[in-house]
Design an enzyme around this catalytic site. Structure first.
Site, mmCIF file in Angstrom:
data_model
loop_
_atom_site.group_PDB
_atom_site.id
_atom_site.type_symbol
_atom_site.label_atom_id
_atom_site.label_comp_id
_atom_site.label_asym_id
_atom_site.label_seq_id
_atom_site.Cartn_x
_atom_site.Cartn_y
_atom_site.Cartn_z
ATOM 1 N N GLU A 284 0.830 -1.208 0.000
ATOM 2 C CA GLU A 284 0.000 0.000 0.000
ATOM 3 C C GLU A 284 0.867 1.262 0.000
ATOM 4 O O GLU A 284 0.460 2.301 -0.526
ATOM 5 C CB GLU A 284 -0.922 -0.034 1.228
ATOM 6 C CG GLU A 284 -2.199 0.739 1.092
ATOM 7 C CD GLU A 284 -3.238 0.328 2.134
ATOM 8 O OE1 GLU A 284 -4.034 -0.576 1.869
ATOM 9 O OE2 GLU A 284 -3.245 0.916 3.235
ATOM 10 N N HIS A 305 7.882 -26.849 -0.627
ATOM 11 C CA HIS A 305 7.173 -27.928 -1.311
ATOM 12 C C HIS A 305 5.945 -27.408 -2.072
ATOM 13 O O HIS A 305 5.036 -28.163 -2.368
ATOM 14 C CB HIS A 305 6.800 -29.015 -0.296
ATOM 15 C CG HIS A 305 8.004 -29.720 0.251
ATOM 16 N ND1 HIS A 305 8.324 -31.002 -0.067
ATOM 17 C CD2 HIS A 305 9.002 -29.277 1.056
ATOM 18 C CE1 HIS A 305 9.452 -31.344 0.527
ATOM 19 N NE2 HIS A 305 9.886 -30.315 1.220
ATOM 20 N N LYS A 419 -14.420 1.006 -4.012
ATOM 21 C CA LYS A 419 -15.501 1.473 -3.137
ATOM 22 C C LYS A 419 -16.521 2.304 -3.901
ATOM 23 O O LYS A 419 -17.723 2.117 -3.754
ATOM 24 C CB LYS A 419 -14.928 2.328 -1.991
ATOM 25 C CG LYS A 419 -14.091 1.551 -0.998
ATOM 26 C CD LYS A 419 -13.712 2.486 0.155
ATOM 27 C CE LYS A 419 -12.644 1.893 1.042
ATOM 28 N NZ LYS A 419 -12.171 2.866 2.057
#
Lengths: 446, 446
Positions: A284, A305, A419
């Site tokens: 961010e 793995h 948003k």
């Protein structure tokens, strides 16, 4: 120093001369932060937080934590992004990722309001059934969709269960000190309030009430946590030539040499959420203006793995930053076995942690041979002090690194984009929303 | 079709003509897989597994699962990589990531032997205290360090608690059908055994006993799981022009256009471990010869508040693949609130899942606007059938994609590198180890 840089696994990938060049820029960044004259400088409250925090509130947090411990079996922390990652990271690092499953004299802790998934909230309500519950709702404004919805649900649940008066004693609000809808609601209903400071962004907020209350409820010593951060501040703030500045310099150096992805690695599952916290902090802060190192994370040897093959032999656009935790206090050792069918007799009697640290050295050398530079950050232990120290190390290094990259490390303009679309698609009232809604529906073909 | 591709959010990023070009290669890959004449073709057992599995063993798995459910409170599954990711993914997807915390008539399930961290094993032992315990140890050879150590510890624990005869009834070994140290140990001690087939690699093994036993113990219907995979096989195996082939074509197309990172996104926390399973499948299959798309994952809207900024406005080297789960059965809705201080009144009464799907559409459009192409994989639901279908979709697409990339999608030579160094540093006997040890210690300056 609880945190130290180890550059042993960088040899051949980046020269001292190359780092020195970038250090000219990181040194400037240190100065910019010290002088508080860079972009986003109204969000520098985190710098002095470890010493200049509100002592009265700190004591109130401890008291509230004691009250919560006594009055509930399940403690629900409602918050998203920086309003949950720091606390969850601290609790898993200091206590355990299996905290809820372990025997203890503190409540189980669940994090809610960080998703819109219905099953997650349905399940949380079923877990609360028949148990005593307290809630900490964390939101500066009170209007962020995810936590606001979860708080509507949990408030209704508590009021149905305990009545309005009973619920009042069980709800704790961490929010703006004076304005916003959550502050208003809390005051109206008489909830105890804690403060999200104005000058500390979400991803830098773990050492404010945002992080401290849940961390204290889990039984962590928040004095030691702050002491760790304070000692790191003493070591790094305003100073050049530190390991903290050096980390910022090296990662920028590697980025400029084409390493687009930084993989944060640790050899302990208890670091999983600290890596998630780190991803928010760096992603961010730096991911803007078309720039930024992509932050990923792995837990080794587990993910050797799964992601190990890709790291060893895939596209050479990656570097690793390994957090090497030197002591955890774990006791378990490899048992002896006279038959030795698995051939592990040669390590019988060794603690798992000692085997684990050999696995780290083995892997770092193998990855170097595969063309992947490794920055190593050594951390002394897994207690409150070291966690606080490490948090400050990463925060300061992030600020330095962001300025060096040429971005404002303290804003997040891009988070608004989804948003705005979401409000429009959900039919939020308002002319702007309606206009946008029409456009979006047309694009969706609906 | 339980799984469908939605290309709505690719418009403008990749043309039909560009995809068609790559589809010439993916069609060849489909043929190579059908003819079983490509690299790694001795590991194609997964293709027909959904129909050609060992029916007698399948019934034995169900019976063992019933026995385990009746005889323990805690079921410990020991395995690393493909020997734990598939089962854990299935249990979280079909049941819940909070499976252990929920009320149920099946045992708690813990995954061990996938880390060398001492605290993890110390804590597991403390959780087992006072409870009845069964163990499933999963290892083809029995000599892989992580699971072998955990099995030494758990076997000692069970034998101390129940005696050798009691422990025998509580240990289940999934291993090679006839050779290897675990098979030998199991036969000597009389443990019930299940088979890791020779022609199915670890990351393709979730539909063998490796995944099926733990999944059945969690109370999932493994017949429905296999049915989903069988229907996907019917749809995709040997056929061109399928959504499965198309996914492989599009991601290769994007990779060639400079998109180095694929972020697998889902809007439900129950998908977290499925994304980890996917990372192994794609990372280990494709990350070799200096090539490969780097696989990352996020859970939205959670991580829109951590990785969202980077995705929206960071370096444009990424694309997203969103798994859009259309129905989950969740009931919780946004409660009404006459005061409406949070301003969410306009969505009162809507289920969270309906809000969640709007968040998905909103985000996909926002990210497209930010320059990030979105592949969308629509999945009907969150039951056994859809999970089985999705597993086969991803497995077949991965094989097609790997051949299209020009690698052998079925080997993992790079995973040995850390192991060799680790054995040497741990002092494993043998001339080669000793020689390597000297070299490594010199490099470490020790």
């Amino acid at each position: 120093m609880a945190v130290k840089l180890n550059e042993k696994y960088l040899a051949g990938f980046v020269s001292e001369e190359e780092i020195r060049k970038v250090e000219k820029e990181t040194a400037e960044a240190v100065q910019t932060i010290k002088n508080r004259n860079g972009a986003g400088n109204d969000f520098l409250g985190w710098i002095d937080l470890p010493v200049n925090y509100d002592k009265a509130e700190f004591e109130a947090i401890k008291k509230a934590a004691e009250k919560i411990k006594k009055s509930c079996d399940v403690f629900v922390v409602i918050g998203i992004g920086g309003s949950y990652l720091g606390a969850r990271a601290a609790i898993e690092y200091i206590k355990s990722p299996l905290y809820n499953a372990l025997a203890k004299d503190t409540p189980d802790i669940y994090f809610a309001g960080n998703t819109l998934s219905g099953t997650a909230l349905d399940e949380l309500l079923s877990i609360c059934d028949g148990k005593d519950v307290c809630v900490n709702v964390i939101s500066k404004s009170g209007t962020t969709t995810e936590p606001a919805i979860a708080f509507r649900v949990m408030r209704e649940y508590l009021e149905n269960k305990y009545g309005k008066d009973g619920a009042r004693e069980r709800i704790f609000a961490t929010t703006d000190k004076e304005k916003g809808s959550l502050k208003y609601l809390a005051d109206q209903n008489g909830y105890q309030c804690f403060v999200v400071p104005d000058d500390v962004g979400g991803r830098y907020s773990v050492l404010t009430a945002v992080g401290l209350l849940p961390i204290a409820v889990a039984g962590c010593d928040i004095d030691k946590l702050m002491k760790g951060a304070a000692d790191a501040r003493e070591a790094y703030n305003g100073k050049t030539g530190t390991d903290c500045e050096r980390y910022a310099a090296i990662r920028n150096c590697l980025y400029r040499k084409g390493k687009a992805i930084e993989i944060l690695a640790c050899y302990h599952p208890f670091f999983t959420m600290t890596a998630e916290w780190w991803k928010q902090l760096y992603g961010e802060s730096e991911g803007k203006d078309g720039k930024g190192i992509f932050p990923a994370s792995v837990i080794f040897s587990t993910d050797l793995h799964s992601m190990g093959q890709m790291i060893q032999e895939g596209k050479r656009n990656i570097f690793e930053t390994v957090v090497d935790i030197k002591s955890t206090g774990a006791k378990v050792a490899v048992p002896g076995d006279s038959e030795n069918l698995d051939g592990l007799g040669f390590i019988a009697g060794q603690t798992l942690d000692s085997v684990n640290r050999k696995a780290f050295q083995a892997t770092a050398l193998a990855h170097c041979d595969g063309g992947v530079p490794n920055i190593v950050i050594e951390v002394d232990g897994k207690n409150e002090y070291e966690f606080g120290y490490l948090v400050y190390f990463f925060e300061m290094a992030c600020a330095i690194s962001g300025y060096t990259l040429g971005v404002n490390p303290f804003n997040q303009p891009g988070v608004e984009s989804y948003k705005k679309n979401m409000y429009a698609l959900l039919g939020k009232p308002g002319a702007e929303n309606e206009e946008r809604r029409k456009q979006l529906l047309a694009r969706l073909g609906e």
